[in-house]
Design an enzyme around this catalytic site. Structure first.
Site, PDB file in Angstrom:
ATOM      1  N   ASN A 157       0.838  -1.205   0.000  1.00 53.08           N
ATOM      2  CA  ASN A 157       0.000   0.000   0.000  1.00 53.08           C
ATOM      3  C   ASN A 157       0.870   1.251   0.000  1.00 53.08           C
ATOM      4  O   ASN A 157       1.965   1.273   0.543  1.00 53.08           O
ATOM      5  CB  ASN A 157      -0.955  -0.013   1.208  1.00 53.08           C
ATOM      6  CG  ASN A 157      -0.360   0.662   2.427  1.00 53.08           C
ATOM      7  OD1 ASN A 157      -0.412   1.897   2.562  1.00 53.08           O
ATOM      8  ND2 ASN A 157       0.238  -0.126   3.314  1.00 53.08           N
ATOM      9  N   PHE A 161      -1.589   8.224   4.310  1.00 50.66           N
ATOM     10  CA  PHE A 161      -2.345   8.854   5.413  1.00 50.66           C
ATOM     11  C   PHE A 161      -3.615   9.546   4.911  1.00 50.66           C
ATOM     12  O   PHE A 161      -3.927  10.681   5.295  1.00 50.66           O
ATOM     13  CB  PHE A 161      -1.487   9.877   6.166  1.00 50.66           C
ATOM     14  CG  PHE A 161      -0.376   9.299   6.995  1.00 50.66           C
ATOM     15  CD1 PHE A 161      -0.229   7.937   7.196  1.00 50.66           C
ATOM     16  CD2 PHE A 161       0.559  10.143   7.600  1.00 50.66           C
ATOM     17  CE1 PHE A 161       0.801   7.411   7.967  1.00 50.66           C
ATOM     18  CE2 PHE A 161       1.595   9.638   8.371  1.00 50.66           C
ATOM     19  CZ  PHE A 161       1.726   8.269   8.546  1.00 50.66           C
ATOM     20  N   SER A 199       5.787   5.218   8.604  1.00 47.71           N
ATOM     21  CA  SER A 199       5.119   4.906   7.344  1.00 47.71           C
ATOM     22  C   SER A 199       6.023   5.290   6.178  1.00 47.71           C
ATOM     23  O   SER A 199       6.579   6.388   6.155  1.00 47.71           O
ATOM     24  CB  SER A 199       3.802   5.664   7.228  1.00 47.71           C
ATOM     25  OG  SER A 199       3.365   5.646   5.881  1.00 47.71           O
ATOM     26  N   ASN A 223       5.042   5.972   3.266  1.00 45.42           N
ATOM     27  CA  ASN A 223       4.253   6.625   2.217  1.00 45.42           C
ATOM     28  C   ASN A 223       4.053   8.123   2.375  1.00 45.42           C
ATOM     29  O   ASN A 223       3.329   8.734   1.599  1.00 45.42           O
ATOM     30  CB  ASN A 223       2.888   5.935   2.108  1.00 45.42           C
ATOM     31  CG  ASN A 223       3.050   4.466   1.781  1.00 45.42           C
ATOM     32  OD1 ASN A 223       3.826   4.120   0.895  1.00 45.42           O
ATOM     33  ND2 ASN A 223       2.378   3.616   2.520  1.00 45.42           N
ATOM     34  N   THR A 224       4.635   8.712   3.398  1.00 44.51           N
ATOM     35  CA  THR A 224       4.624  10.167   3.523  1.00 44.51           C
ATOM     36  C   THR A 224       6.062  10.622   3.349  1.00 44.51           C
ATOM     37  O   THR A 224       6.926  10.249   4.150  1.00 44.51           O
ATOM     38  CB  THR A 224       4.064  10.598   4.906  1.00 44.51           C
ATOM     39  OG1 THR A 224       2.697  10.215   4.975  1.00 44.51           O
ATOM     40  CG2 THR A 224       4.175  12.105   5.122  1.00 44.51           C
ATOM     41  N   LYS A 263       5.672   3.726  17.136  1.00 44.70           N
ATOM     42  CA  LYS A 263       5.614   2.643  16.134  1.00 44.70           C
ATOM     43  C   LYS A 263       6.797   2.754  15.188  1.00 44.70           C
ATOM     44  O   LYS A 263       7.036   3.816  14.614  1.00 44.70           O
ATOM     45  CB  LYS A 263       4.305   2.716  15.356  1.00 44.70           C
ATOM     46  CG  LYS A 263       4.145   1.580  14.356  1.00 44.70           C
ATOM     47  CD  LYS A 263       2.721   1.436  13.893  1.00 44.70           C
ATOM     48  CE  LYS A 263       2.576   0.330  12.878  1.00 44.70           C
ATOM     49  NZ  LYS A 263       1.185   0.145  12.458  1.00 44.70           N
ATOM     50  N   ASN A 304       5.856  -1.550  11.436  1.00 45.23           N
ATOM     51  CA  ASN A 304       5.075  -1.044  10.309  1.00 45.23           C
ATOM     52  C   ASN A 304       5.394  -1.891   9.052  1.00 45.23           C
ATOM     53  O   ASN A 304       6.064  -2.917   9.161  1.00 45.23           O
ATOM     54  CB  ASN A 304       5.429   0.439  10.091  1.00 45.23           C
ATOM     55  CG  ASN A 304       4.228   1.229   9.606  1.00 45.23           C
ATOM     56  OD1 ASN A 304       3.528   0.797   8.689  1.00 45.23           O
ATOM     57  ND2 ASN A 304       3.989   2.378  10.201  1.00 45.23           N
TER      58      ASN A 304
HETATM   59  C1  LIG Z   1      -3.630  -0.657   3.652  1.00 42.78           C
HETATM   60  C2  LIG Z   1      -2.806  -0.440   4.872  1.00 42.78           C
HETATM   61  C3  LIG Z   1      -2.832   0.805   5.501  1.00 42.78           C
HETATM   62  C4  LIG Z   1      -2.060   1.042   6.648  1.00 42.78           C
HETATM   63  N1  LIG Z   1      -2.116   2.250   7.244  1.00 42.78           N
HETATM   64  C5  LIG Z   1      -1.395   2.461   8.369  1.00 42.78           C
HETATM   65  C6  LIG Z   1      -1.454   3.704   9.025  1.00 42.78           C
HETATM   66  O1  LIG Z   1      -2.165   4.623   8.622  1.00 42.78           O
HETATM   67  N2  LIG Z   1      -0.678   3.882  10.138  1.00 42.78           N
HETATM   68  C7  LIG Z   1       0.118   2.883  10.636  1.00 42.78           C
HETATM   69  O2  LIG Z   1       0.778   3.086  11.660  1.00 42.78           O
HETATM   70  N3  LIG Z   1       0.180   1.689  10.047  1.00 42.78           N
HETATM   71  C8  LIG Z   1      -0.551   1.465   8.924  1.00 42.78           C
HETATM   72  N4  LIG Z   1      -0.490   0.246   8.318  1.00 42.78           N
HETATM   73  C9  LIG Z   1       0.444  -0.781   8.850  1.00 42.78           C
HETATM   74  C10 LIG Z   1      -0.253  -1.820   9.724  1.00 42.78           C
HETATM   75  O3  LIG Z   1      -0.830  -1.244  10.873  1.00 42.78           O
HETATM   76  C11 LIG Z   1       0.768  -2.890  10.165  1.00 42.78           C
HETATM   77  O4  LIG Z   1       1.760  -2.295  10.960  1.00 42.78           O
HETATM   78  C12 LIG Z   1       1.441  -3.576   8.966  1.00 42.78           C
HETATM   79  O5  LIG Z   1       0.529  -3.778   7.911  1.00 42.78           O
HETATM   80  C13 LIG Z   1       2.056  -4.915   9.344  1.00 42.78           C
HETATM   81  O6  LIG Z   1       1.087  -5.795   9.844  1.00 42.78           O
HETATM   82  P1  LIG Z   1       0.349  -6.937   8.946  1.00 42.78           P
HETATM   83  O7  LIG Z   1       1.420  -7.707   8.252  1.00 42.78           O
HETATM   84  O8  LIG Z   1      -0.476  -7.723   9.913  1.00 42.78           O
HETATM   85  O9  LIG Z   1      -0.505  -6.192   7.968  1.00 42.78           O
HETATM   86  C14 LIG Z   1      -1.251  -0.005   7.168  1.00 42.78           C
HETATM   87  C15 LIG Z   1      -1.234  -1.250   6.537  1.00 42.78           C
HETATM   88  C16 LIG Z   1      -1.989  -1.477   5.412  1.00 42.78           C
HETATM   89  C17 LIG Z   1      -1.954  -2.832   4.755  1.00 42.78           C
END
Ligand SMILES: Cc1cc2nc3c(=O)[nH]c(=O)nc-3n(C[C@H](O)[C@H](O)[C@H](O)COP(=O)(O)O)c2cc1C
Length: 345
Positions: free
Chosen positions: A116, A120, A180, A182-183, A218, A247
């Site tokens: 992704n 934000f 993140s 992405n920012t 985080k 993350n």
């Molecule tokens: C579509 C998407 C959007 C996410 N948005 C955020 C976010 O806004 N802030 C954040 O701290 N982590 C965000 N994450 C990260 C997740 O909270 C998590 O840390 C990461 O996906 C790893 O866990 P997983 O393998 O169980 O998905 C996002 C993940 C995904 C897939």
């Protein structure tokens, strides 16, 4: 039923569009109390041995929903019915922002992963506050906070403080997100000096409030051991109550998805199964350095109940899931809790 019938249908459509459709239906049916009760009966597994006293709060179980799934706190009551022990909203920023251009969410079925680059996208912190004031469920809610894309790093602190001020009354804990991918420039805030200053100031602002809320940080899975050592020092120095690791990753090594498909997808954070090993490794490293009692929420690549058991055995205080929830469906939360109970964890 989810994996056999529902997932194959959902996975035929654009990932973000389906996310919105599922949100819409859950919200619509979730307004009916009997529907919420039914969800609870079907999915919510409870047992006293699953309860945890962590960060000064009582979690009904150690399995939480990771940030990013319900950024704007639209579905807290419905998601709580599925049996999550806690739900993290955000990342929220002071002002609403659209995020990056679409498409920006991609499935990697061969790897059980997602990429992704949402950036934000969120409706701004004030909107989320209004929704949180109306929630019925008493599930623990974490507020994950960040900075607006247009805010330069030198002024980032002000964005984090605005989020603390707005959210303080309606969330149970705070998470500073500087990880993140992405920012643009955000992860530069993970460097020692800016991060120490940021965490110290956010801590001070949180402590000015009448109720003391835990403050967590985080972190990215892409940090070197040296950088992790810095993080360890920073959390000790600044009175940070806990860490969330990890993350998404910018690493693409070892994937089954062909390189040309990955190239077509482009930049973004990878989550799901490919993140499992690294997240576990980071957890072990942090646990060894921080001692057995420091709160660490482990997230990243937990795709099965066994993965959740492994994380708790490796020293996680609590766990969170996101991608596993997308791949495994609503019964995943209960299945993890059942496995933890059976493992005596
Ligand atoms: C579509 C998407 C959007 C996410 N948005 C955020 C976010 O806004 N802030 C954040 O701290 N982590 C965000 N994450 C990260 C997740 O909270 C998590 O840390 C990461 O996906 C790893 O866990 P997983 O393998 O169980 O998905 C996002 C993940 C995904 C897939």
């Amino acid at each position: 039923m989810y994996k056999l019938i529902i997932r194959p249908i959902l996975f035929r459509f654009d990932a973000e569009r389906i996310h919105e459709v599922v949100f819409h239906w859950l919200k619509t049916f979730g307004a009916i109390s009997i529907f919420r009760r039914l969800l609870g009966l079907l999915y919510d597994f409870r047992h006293p041995s699953l309860e945890r006293n962590v960060l000064g709060m009582r979690f009904r179980n150690p399995v939480g929903l990771g940030a990013g799934f319900d950024k704007d706190a639209r579905l807290i009551d419905e998601l709580a019915c599925l049996g999550f022990g806690f739900i993290e909203i955000g990342t929220l920023t002071p002002k609403a922002q659209p995020g990056n251009d679409k498409p920006r969410l991609f499935r990697l079925p061969a790897d059980k992963g997602l990429i992704n680059r949402m950036g934000f996208n969120n409706g701004g912190v004030a909107n989320a506050v209004q929704r949180l004031k109306q929630r019925r469920s008493d599930v623990i809610v974490g507020g994950n906070i960040g900075k607006n894309k247009v805010t330069p790093n030198e002024q980032a602190l002000d964005d984090y403080l605005q989020c603390v001020d707005a959210l303080h009354e309606v969330v149970d804990y705070f998470v500073v997100n500087v990880s993140s991918p992405n920012t643009p420039g955000l992860r530069a805030l993970q460097e020692k000096e800016p991060l120490t200053a940021l965490m110290r100031s956010v801590r001070a602002r949180v402590d000015e409030k009448p109720v003391r809320r835990p403050l967590l940080l985080k972190i990215a899975p892409d940090l070197t051991n040296e950088q992790l050592n810095d993080i360890i020092e920073i959390v000790r120095e600044t009175g940070t109550d806990g860490l969330i690791a990890t993350n998404t990753t910018i690493n693409r090594s070892g994937l089954k998805t062909p390189p040309d498909a990955l190239e077509k997808i482009g930049a973004g954070g990878l989550s799901g199964a490919p993140l499992n090993d690294r997240s576990l490794e980071v957890l072990r490293y942090l646990r060894a350095a921080l001692g057995k009692d420091y709160p660490i929420i482990s997230v990243g690549g937990i795709m099965s109940p066994d993965d959740a058991v492994a994380r708790m055995r490796a020293g996680a205080t609590l766990v969170q899931v996101y991608t596993g929830f997308i791949y495994e469906g609503p019964a995943f939360v209960g299945a993890m809790n059942r496995a933890l109970r059976e493992a005596g964890l």
